[in-house]
Design an enzyme around this catalytic site. Structure first.
Site, short mmCIF file in Angstrom:
data_model
loop_
_atom_site.label_atom_id
_atom_site.label_comp_id
_atom_site.label_asym_id
_atom_site.label_seq_id
_atom_site.Cartn_x
_atom_site.Cartn_y
_atom_site.Cartn_z
CB CYS A 156 20.93 13.92 103.59
SG CYS A 156 20.67 12.36 103.64
CB SER A 157 20.09 19.27 103.95
OG SER A 157 19.64 19.02 102.75
#
Ligand code: COA
Length: 374
Positions: A156-157
């Site tokens: 997600c980063s």
């Protein structure tokens, strides 16, 4: 060092929508079928029956109301329960590259940056549809850019970590402008047969063009003041699929751990303080008081999580305008979530306004980007 500017962004939203009502109906039909199929074992106490899902739970626990997906038919078929996508010949554009191009076109047009200035293309996403050649190189060729391209994955980063790389390259002069694409086909690695997580994800693609300040029209875009990245190993969010799968006995079977798995409660509890500390530390290093922030564009996993992070960062409850959520419409789109929020809710800010784009997720990983409206 050159000024680095987020010059333009783009979003491709797949037209198929699955509402919570449709999702729950499909899951419950699947659960009924499974329970009927294993009736004898359940009766004998050898197997637990599958529990039904509920719209009320999904909305309360996550804030998600619907999600966009690349194929809703397969996902909603209780006999399939995953997207069904036709295989493409190697000569044809891959699906990730196709949706990346749609978002990239929008971002390039919005940025006013010519393709000739793009020295690097980064495809930053939580999964890549093949091992190689890199999706980013396919996109690079399709848009006609020179230079180099590569794929990267920090779950997600991924998008904020890619912004960090792009900003560093532009600041030190090793690239003039960089295109980042985040094609997130999360429906491919979501486990639609698990009620604990079947509501979490949605599909989308975002794109970001970063360029040197002098190459972007005056008053356009956001200056990247600085970036921070953080990782801390955890198994609380994990997917065991990978290239060694066939080397391990039993791994080619339809196994639960070959899709997204998480301990949701643990993630919630452990990640919130990490993100709050990251943002507050980053702001302190920049000499910016939290009260001076005009906007927080957070990762879009869970509304309750975002409410808590926003309140801890600002020291009070943030307004909807200060901390916009898109997860009610998109669900968790992995790395693209904070970029959708930034793209949709940044035009109204006055010059000089400061904001933070922040993502967090598997790894654990978290990325923070402090930007100022030009
Ligand atoms: N419908 C109805 N009930 C459900 C359900 C569903 N779809 N899914 C789970 N439940 C049940 C659980 O079985 C549990 O029942 P129990 O109390 O009898 O054991 C109860 O509801 C609570 O489940 P829990 O998983 O503890 O819910 P939660 O409040 O923690 O919310 C998440 C779940 C996943 C929404 C939440 O934990 C979350 O968002 N965590 C952060 C996730 C995150 O950011 N991940 C990053 C991914 S990249």
């Amino acid at each position: 060092m050159h000024e680095v500017v987020i010059a333009g962004t783009g979003i491709f939203t797949p037209p198929d929508i699955i509402t919570n009502a449709e999702l729950v109906a499909a899951y419950n039909a699947y659960a009924h079928r499974q329970n009927a199929l294993h009736g004898a074992a359940i009766e004998a106490g050898e197997r637990e029956p599958l529990q039904m899902s509920s719209e009320a739970f999904i909305e309360k626990a996550s804030g998600i109301l619907q999600r966009h997906v690349v194929d809703k038919v397969g996902i909603l078929d209780p006999g399939v329960m995953h997207p069904v996508l036709p295989e493409r010949p190697d000569e044809e554009l891959s699906l990730m590259a196709e949706i990346a191009l749609k978002a990239a076109d929008e971002a390039l047009t919005a940025s006013g940056v010519p393709v000739a200035s793009i020295d690097a293309v980064i495809c930053a996403a939580s999964n890549h549809e093949r091992a190689y050649p890199a999706i980013a190189i396919e996109v690079q060729r399709a848009i006609g850019a020179a230079g180099f391209a590569f794929d990267m994955n920090v779950a997600c980063s991924s998008a904020t970590f890619a912004i960090k790389l792009a900003a560093d390259m532009i600041a030190n002069g090793s690239a003039r402008a960089v295109l980042i694409v985040n094609p997130e086909i999360t429906s491919g690695h979501q486990e639609w047969r698990d009620r604990d997580c079947h509501f979490i994800f949605g599909d989308v693609c975002t794109a970001i063009v970063l360029a040197r300040g002098e190459d972007v029209a005056e008053g356009q875009g956001f200056t990247v003041l600085s970036t921070r990245c953080l990782t801390d190993f955890s198994n609380a969010i994990r997917n065991n699929n990978g290239f060694l799968r066939r080397t391990r006995e039993g791994h080619m079977a339809d196994r639960r751990d070959m899709q997204f798995m998480q301990e949701g409660r643990k993630v919630f509890k452990q990640v919130v303080p990490v993100v709050v500390d990251l943002i507050l530390g980053h702001l302190a290093d920049e000499g910016i008081a939290p009260g001076d922030l005009s906007r927080l564009w957070l990762h879009q996993a869970n509304k309750n999580m975002n409410d808590l992070i926003g309140a801890k960062v600002l020291g009070r409850e943030p307004s909807r305008e200060e901390q916009p959520n898109v997860l009610q419409d998109y669900a968790n789109t992995s790395s693209a979530g904070s970029i959708i929020a930034f793209s949709k809710f940044s035009d109204d800010l006055a010059p000089g306004s400061t904001g933070v784009i922040c993502s967090f997720g598997a790894g654990y990983s978290a990325g923070s980007v402090v930007v100022r409206k030009r």
